[in-house]
Design an enzyme around this catalytic site. Structure first.
Site, PDB file in Angstrom:
ATOM      1  N   ARG A 236       1.154  -1.505   0.103  1.00  0.00           N
ATOM      2  CA  ARG A 236      -0.249   0.228  -0.011  1.00  0.00           C
ATOM      3  C   ARG A 236       0.610   1.359  -0.438  1.00  0.00           C
ATOM      4  O   ARG A 236       2.159   1.627   0.520  1.00  0.00           O
ATOM      5  CB  ARG A 236      -1.138  -0.071   1.870  1.00  0.00           C
ATOM      6  CG  ARG A 236      -2.262  -1.022   1.220  1.00  0.00           C
ATOM      7  CD  ARG A 236      -2.921  -0.652   0.290  1.00  0.00           C
ATOM      8  NE  ARG A 236      -4.155  -1.712   0.156  1.00  0.00           N
ATOM      9  CZ  ARG A 236      -4.508  -2.864  -0.239  1.00  0.00           C
ATOM     10  NH1 ARG A 236      -3.448  -2.920  -0.893  1.00  0.00           N
ATOM     11  NH2 ARG A 236      -4.988  -3.709  -0.016  1.00  0.00           N
ATOM     12  N   GLU A 265      -4.720   8.124  -4.539  1.00  0.00           N
ATOM     13  CA  GLU A 265      -5.387   6.731  -6.189  1.00  0.00           C
ATOM     14  C   GLU A 265      -6.571   7.785  -6.931  1.00  0.00           C
ATOM     15  O   GLU A 265      -7.556   7.386  -6.288  1.00  0.00           O
ATOM     16  CB  GLU A 265      -5.878   5.507  -5.562  1.00  0.00           C
ATOM     17  CG  GLU A 265      -3.842   5.235  -5.150  1.00  0.00           C
ATOM     18  CD  GLU A 265      -4.134   3.440  -5.069  1.00  0.00           C
ATOM     19  OE1 GLU A 265      -5.108   3.203  -5.135  1.00  0.00           O
ATOM     20  OE2 GLU A 265      -2.640   2.818  -5.265  1.00  0.00           O
ATOM     21  N   HIS A 284      -2.017   0.414  -8.986  1.00  0.00           N
ATOM     22  CA  HIS A 284      -2.362  -0.489  -8.653  1.00  0.00           C
ATOM     23  C   HIS A 284      -3.167  -1.818  -8.997  1.00  0.00           C
ATOM     24  O   HIS A 284      -4.103  -2.112  -8.710  1.00  0.00           O
ATOM     25  CB  HIS A 284      -3.302  -0.434  -7.531  1.00  0.00           C
ATOM     26  CG  HIS A 284      -3.527  -0.678  -6.005  1.00  0.00           C
ATOM     27  ND1 HIS A 284      -3.685   0.382  -5.032  1.00  0.00           N
ATOM     28  CD2 HIS A 284      -3.050  -1.605  -6.305  1.00  0.00           C
ATOM     29  CE1 HIS A 284      -3.990  -0.535  -3.991  1.00  0.00           C
ATOM     30  NE2 HIS A 284      -3.760  -2.469  -4.065  1.00  0.00           N
TER      31      HIS A 284
END
Length: 320
Positions: A236, A265, A284
């Site tokens: 993360r 994000e 991601h």
């Protein structure tokens, strides 16, 4: 039996949808990242027995209470930092994860990024496209004999360790919560994070986001990473001090970084990781190969069906 499942943050893959429909489910889904009031309205209207969670900012107690019929929350992922698990526990609602279903994909992504960084592939591709066929600009290295430092020894970290060992890398791992069995060959356990950072040629992060890991790789820790090493983050974004890492990359203290997740994000267009030539950035996606999406979707659906059947939650997948 008939029951309703609401998916917050876009529907799961077709295989999971089919499994739920065969069991008698009515499926409803929001778009990605729905605002809180939309989630509450959806649950109030449909009163689902199950909620599946994909792309959301946060599921809190207000959202959970919107459906008095709610019996299970199933994350379409292996992390649950976007669900208030303590609130779910107070309400008696199990939060289930698709643990392990995308581990192979994430481990392979970390391997691919490591190879691309150490073999200087991104810059070589840019040189060729700019018309520079110049072997003197190549600065690739061999991974054989290098030390890979893994922060987090769950299924992903252990899978990556096996891949790296096959290349001939030495593997060390730091995880104060992992049992000794996680540190069988080829992984040697180190008891202090500082030791790993000071000795590894490649540092790869595979820890969940918790209060203990938020900011784990801060400015001090980044200063300990040996000069010329590489850092990979498929965990993360909040685990790293991004500003401090950007400074270390710009100065050359860290040779390169592979970043698959960001603290915000999508990241802003001005984010330094997007502009530094010694970074490889991906949106991601390490755990969302077609194969992983299928497996995560199926396990999410199985978790819903298992809890609604009245069986005790399988502790392998239980987050709370």
């Amino acid at each position: 039996m008939g029951f309703t499942v609401v998916t917050l943050g876009s529907q799961i893959a077709d295989e999971g949808v089919a499994l739920l429909r065969e069991a008698g489910a009515t499926l409803v889904a929001t778009a990605a990242y729905p605002p809180k009031d939309e989630m509450i309205a959806m649950l109030t209207r449909h009163r689902p027995e199950a909620v599946m969670v994909r792309l959301v900012k946060r599921i809190d107690e207000d959202v959970m209470r919107a459906s008095p019929s709610l019996k299970v929350i199933a994350k379409h992922a292996v992390g649950c930092d976007d669900v208030d698990t303590a609130a779910a526990r107070r309400l008696g609602i199990p939060v289930m994860l698709a643990t392990g279903c995308n581990a192979q994909s994430v481990a392979e992504h970390a391997l691919a990024v490591m190879l691309a960084l150490v073999k200087d592939l991104s810059r070589q591709d840019a040189h060729m496209r700019a018309g520079r066929f110049d072997k003197s600009l190549y600065h690739g290295r061999e991974l054989r004999g290098m030390t890979l430092g893994l922060v987090g020894l769950g299924q992903i970290g252990r899978g990556f360790a096996r891949m790296a060992a096959a290349i001939g890398m030495k593997i060390v791992g730091y995880d104060p919560f992992a049992p000794d069995s996680a540190f069988e060959a080829p992984v040697a356990r180190v008891r202090e994070l500082d030791t790993l950072l000071e000795t590894a040629d490649v540092v790869s992060l595979h820890c969940p986001l918790t209060d203990a890991t938020r900011g784990l790789i801060g400015r001090r820790e980044i200063s300990l990473i040996k000069r010329g090493a590489y850092l990979i983050n498929t965990a993360r974004g909040e685990v790293i001090d991004e500003a401090a890492l950007a400074e270390a990359l710009a100065s050359g203290a860290i040779a390169g970084a592979g970043i698959d997740s960001f603290s915000v994000e999508p990241p802003p267009a001005t984010h330094p990781f997007l502009r530094l030539p010694n970074t490889i950035v991906t949106p991601h996606v390490a755990g969302v190969t077609d194969d992983a999406k299928r497996e995560v979707s199926l396990q999410t659906a199985r978790n819903v069906l298992a809890v609604l059947s009245g069986a005790p939650p399988d502790r392998r997948y239980l987050a709370n």
